[in-house]
Write a protein that holds these residues in place. Structure first.
Motif, PDB file in Angstrom:
ATOM      1  N   GLN A 386       0.818  -1.218   0.000  1.00 54.33           N
ATOM      2  CA  GLN A 386       0.000   0.000   0.000  1.00 54.33           C
ATOM      3  C   GLN A 386       0.854   1.270   0.000  1.00 54.33           C
ATOM      4  N   SER A 387       2.011   1.236   0.693  1.00 59.76           N
ATOM      5  CA  SER A 387       2.899   2.419   0.641  1.00 59.76           C
ATOM      6  C   SER A 387       3.376   2.664  -0.786  1.00 59.76           C
ATOM      7  N   THR A 388       3.618   1.590  -1.513  1.00 60.01           N
ATOM      8  CA  THR A 388       4.093   1.736  -2.893  1.00 60.01           C
ATOM      9  C   THR A 388       3.007   2.341  -3.777  1.00 60.01           C
ATOM     10  N   ILE A 389       1.763   1.875  -3.596  1.00 56.09           N
ATOM     11  CA  ILE A 389       0.647   2.450  -4.369  1.00 56.09           C
ATOM     12  C   ILE A 389       0.566   3.958  -4.094  1.00 56.09           C
ATOM     13  N   GLU A 395       3.674  10.748  -6.466  1.00 58.23           N
ATOM     14  CA  GLU A 395       4.752  11.317  -7.279  1.00 58.23           C
ATOM     15  C   GLU A 395       4.361  11.462  -8.744  1.00 58.23           C
ATOM     16  N   SER A 396       3.700  10.457  -9.287  1.00 64.73           N
ATOM     17  CA  SER A 396       3.504  10.434 -10.749  1.00 64.73           C
ATOM     18  C   SER A 396       2.057  10.353 -11.195  1.00 64.73           C
ATOM     19  N   HIS A 397       1.141  10.357 -10.230  1.00 66.84           N
ATOM     20  CA  HIS A 397      -0.272  10.238 -10.572  1.00 66.84           C
ATOM     21  C   HIS A 397      -0.538   8.967 -11.374  1.00 66.84           C
ATOM     22  N   TYR A 398       0.225   7.913 -11.064  1.00 67.90           N
ATOM     23  CA  TYR A 398      -0.035   6.607 -11.688  1.00 67.90           C
ATOM     24  C   TYR A 398      -0.663   5.705 -10.640  1.00 67.90           C
ATOM     25  N   LEU A 399      -1.787   5.097 -11.011  1.00 65.95           N
ATOM     26  CA  LEU A 399      -2.512   4.259 -10.060  1.00 65.95           C
ATOM     27  C   LEU A 399      -2.248   2.779 -10.379  1.00 65.95           C
ATOM     28  N   ALA A 400      -1.596   2.089  -9.431  1.00 67.56           N
ATOM     29  CA  ALA A 400      -1.287   0.665  -9.629  1.00 67.56           C
ATOM     30  C   ALA A 400      -2.205  -0.177  -8.765  1.00 67.56           C
ATOM     31  N   ASP A 401      -2.529  -1.367  -9.225  1.00 71.66           N
ATOM     32  CA  ASP A 401      -3.297  -2.296  -8.383  1.00 71.66           C
ATOM     33  C   ASP A 401      -2.336  -2.951  -7.387  1.00 71.66           C
ATOM     34  N   THR A 402      -2.865  -3.767  -6.505  1.00 67.52           N
ATOM     35  CA  THR A 402      -2.037  -4.343  -5.435  1.00 67.52           C
ATOM     36  C   THR A 402      -0.966  -5.307  -5.972  1.00 67.52           C
ATOM     37  N   HIS A 403      -1.290  -6.080  -7.001  1.00 69.38           N
ATOM     38  CA  HIS A 403      -0.316  -7.039  -7.545  1.00 69.38           C
ATOM     39  C   HIS A 403       0.840  -6.306  -8.226  1.00 69.38           C
ATOM     40  N   THR A 404       0.464  -5.304  -9.024  1.00 71.79           N
ATOM     41  CA  THR A 404       1.473  -4.503  -9.711  1.00 71.79           C
ATOM     42  C   THR A 404       2.375  -3.797  -8.700  1.00 71.79           C
ATOM     43  N   ALA A 405       1.764  -3.337  -7.600  1.00 70.06           N
ATOM     44  CA  ALA A 405       2.540  -2.626  -6.580  1.00 70.06           C
ATOM     45  C   ALA A 405       3.572  -3.547  -5.924  1.00 70.06           C
ATOM     46  N   HIS A 437     -11.009  -1.483  -2.912  1.00 67.13           N
ATOM     47  CA  HIS A 437     -10.937  -1.323  -1.459  1.00 67.13           C
ATOM     48  C   HIS A 437      -9.491  -1.105  -1.005  1.00 67.13           C
ATOM     49  N   SER A 438      -8.604  -2.010  -1.366  1.00 56.25           N
ATOM     50  CA  SER A 438      -7.208  -1.906  -0.913  1.00 56.25           C
ATOM     51  C   SER A 438      -6.503  -0.707  -1.535  1.00 56.25           C
ATOM     52  N   VAL A 439      -6.860  -0.382  -2.776  1.00 57.75           N
ATOM     53  CA  VAL A 439      -6.223   0.756  -3.439  1.00 57.75           C
ATOM     54  C   VAL A 439      -6.694   2.069  -2.797  1.00 57.75           C
ATOM     55  N   LEU A 440      -7.989   2.122  -2.453  1.00 61.97           N
ATOM     56  CA  LEU A 440      -8.516   3.307  -1.753  1.00 61.97           C
ATOM     57  C   LEU A 440      -7.836   3.503  -0.404  1.00 61.97           C
ATOM     58  N   GLU A 441      -7.697   2.419   0.334  1.00 64.42           N
ATOM     59  CA  GLU A 441      -7.020   2.507   1.631  1.00 64.42           C
ATOM     60  C   GLU A 441      -5.615   3.072   1.467  1.00 64.42           C
ATOM     61  N   ALA A 442      -4.992   2.753   0.343  1.00 64.39           N
ATOM     62  CA  ALA A 442      -3.627   3.224   0.106  1.00 64.39           C
ATOM     63  C   ALA A 442      -3.593   4.707  -0.258  1.00 64.39           C
ATOM     64  N   VAL A 443      -4.493   5.151  -1.140  1.00 62.21           N
ATOM     65  CA  VAL A 443      -4.400   6.543  -1.599  1.00 62.21           C
ATOM     66  C   VAL A 443      -5.171   7.515  -0.706  1.00 62.21           C
ATOM     67  N   ALA A 444      -6.126   6.988   0.079  1.00 63.30           N
ATOM     68  CA  ALA A 444      -6.894   7.871   0.971  1.00 63.30           C
ATOM     69  C   ALA A 444      -6.985   7.246   2.358  1.00 63.30           C
TER      70      ALA A 444
END
Ligand SMILES: *Cc1c(COP(=O)(O)O)cnc(C)c1O
Length: 502
Positions: A386-389, A395-405, A437-444
């Motif tokens: 989640q820190s990586t997402i 930094e780059s406004h790129y949104l990665a999913d959990t696997h990609t992260a 869900h997990s991506v939201l928790e990471a960005v917000a």
């Protein structure tokens, strides 16, 4: 080109047989007896082709018992701009983290928004043609046990494909709400979806049992049907994955990111070892790949294997936010071991037997040395994912999913440890909206999240402005077609009833 079993070199089959059969009778996996080698001229010719042209070239070199027309037909039907949202089904996003550029190969623009579409959109066409060549026109019944992504991708691939029927079983409480809704709303006249009271292993065991019960096979044969498989050990799922590594290399050259002939690294978020193995196979064909970076989540059995030469699945199983990599037995690793042991069926069989009986094996020093020269294994936990997402988005406004992260995180570890800044391709395996869900928790991290999956999708969209893939956006208003639930020990009856042959 012929194929043989990793556990019995005397078991030799054609490509069509390998695809129709899925797995060898001795339990081994089918592997090509040799790999075509592309020289400079061959790669230069591929630079001028589009994705479909590159795919046709690779397929025709491996599927020597298919005609050129058959291959063209499969490729044209699979990789349409309509299904993949554009002419290039596997585009590269150029972004950056910590000031270093990242080349992210987005493999999730297909109809189910995960990379399994890259193979499962073409497998049904390869399979129906293979069956025609090998089994005088029987209808294929595809049984799938899924923990989420494979089931939907297989349903979408096989929907309304002539002479096939597909039945998907999933654990009733073992898939995400989005995945469940994706499957239960599936369209098509030849599809069926059923939940199992049990976990993924129960579903998987049930499917295997049905496959290997002779009375069931006889019943199917009487009705002009046979079982076939769409799981990730089928050669027809691996071959399409070789194409996108070759195609991505061509795109990097054409986009001026690397020089022709320059070496690259690849980084792959790994579960069953199919995706990363495909990149290794591409290198055997001449693609200049220096290092294969194998990224795992907390289920880090492969990290330990690469570092120690000991594969040991006797360990705690973690349920993570990158569920498609929650795997302790990476089936496709068997194909790499076969190659690294000098195509030794006896050695491969010995290791795979030890895995089955003791859950553990240790490879020879030679194999270990080679693994460590070409592969790097690393892992990260949910917090680091989640820190990586968050960091990449900030930094780059790129949104990665959990696997990609997970892949991006392990790549950062690799660069920090080795200083190797060879240009890398990072495989991105799912749309971030599939794991909202997990991506939201990471960005917000400080915001309250809605309960409903689609409200989460909307919220993620509002926060990030990233487009929601059409197939996910369209799901919201779709009514479920399937709601069956059955006990694991009643799966066989369910299948026979569904096929109207009980
Ligand atoms: C299946 C899957 C993986 C793992 O791929 P393997 O080929 O099994 O190693 C990674 N990410 C996602 C999103 C997947 O669906």
């Amino acid at each position: 080109m012929l194929y043989n079993s990793t556990q019995n070199a005397a078991e030799v089959v054609s490509a069509a047989q390998a695809i129709a059969q899925g797995i060898s009778k001795d339990g081994g996996l089918f592997v090509p007896q040799e790999f075509p080698h592309y020289d400079e001229a061959a790669f230069k010719a591929l630079l001028k082709e589009d994705y479909k042209g590159r795919a046709k070239k690779v397929f025709s070199d491996f599927l020597s018992d298919f005609t050129r027309e058959e291959i063209d037909d499969c490729v044209e039907k699979a990789y349409t701009a309509e299904k993949f949202g554009g002419e290039n089904p596997a585009p590269i996003a150029y972004t950056a983290l910590n000031g270093k550029s990242l080349n992210i190969l987005e493999l999730w623009h297909g109809p189910t928004c995960a990379f399994k579409d890259m193979a499962l959109q073409i497998l049904p066409h390869l399979l129906t043609k293979s069956l025609k060549k090998t089994n005088d026109g029987k209808d294929a019944v595809i049984l799938v046990a899924t923990s989420g992504d494979t089931g939907k991708a297989a349903l979408e691939g096989f929907k309304d494909v002539e002479h096939t029927k597909i039945l998907v079983f999933y654990p009733v409480n073992g898939v995400s709400p989005m995945q469940k809704h994706q499957m239960n709303t599936q369209e098509g006249s030849n599809v069926r979806v059923c939940a199992i009271k049990g976990n993924f292993d129960d579903a998987q065991t049930g499917v295997k049992k049905i496959f290997t019960t002779p009375a069931v096979a006889e019943k199917l044969a009487e009705n002009n049907m046979l079982f076939s498989s769409a799981n990730s050990i089928n050669w027809g799922r691996l071959l399409p994955q070789i194409v996108y590594y070759i195609s991505a290399y061509c795109d990097l050259v054409n986009d001026g990111k690397i020089a022709f002939g320059e070496e690259i690294n690849v980084v792959v978020p790994t579960g069953n070892f199919g995706n990363i193995l495909a990149s290794y196979y591409a290198s055997l064909m001449g693609l200049p790949i220096k290092k294969f970076i194998c990224a795992s989540n907390s289920n880090n059995v492969l990290t330990d294997f690469i570092n120690t030469g000991v594969y040991d699945k006797n360990r705690h199983f973690f349920t993570t936010i990158s569920p498609s990599m929650d795997i302790l037995v990476s089936s496709n690793l068997e194909r790499l071991l076969y190659k690294l042991s000098g195509n030794s069926d006896a050695t491969t069989k010995e290791w795979m037997t030890a895995l089955k009986t003791e859950g553990k094996y240790e490879v020879s020093d030679d194999v270990k040395a080679f693994m460590q020269e070409k592969f790097f294994g690393g892992f990260c936990d949910d917090g680091a994912t989640q820190s990586t997402i968050r960091a990449l988005f900030k930094e780059s406004h790129y949104l990665a999913d959990t696997h990609t992260a997970v892949a991006v995180n392990v790549y950062e570890q690799y660069v920090a440890k080795t200083g190797d800044v060879t240009p890398a391709i990072i495989a991105s395996t799912a749309s971030p909206y599939k794991f909202s869900h997990s991506v939201l928790e990471a960005v917000a991290p400080s915001e309250a999240l809605p309960e409903n999956e689609f409200d989460m999708v909307d919220m993620l969209h509002e926060l990030t402005d990233m487009p929601v893939p059409a197939p996910l956006a369209g799901l919201k208003d779709k009514a479920a077609r399937f709601s069956d639930v059955t006990a694991a020990d009643e799966m066989q009856d369910y299948v026979l009833k569904a096929l109207s042959i009980e």
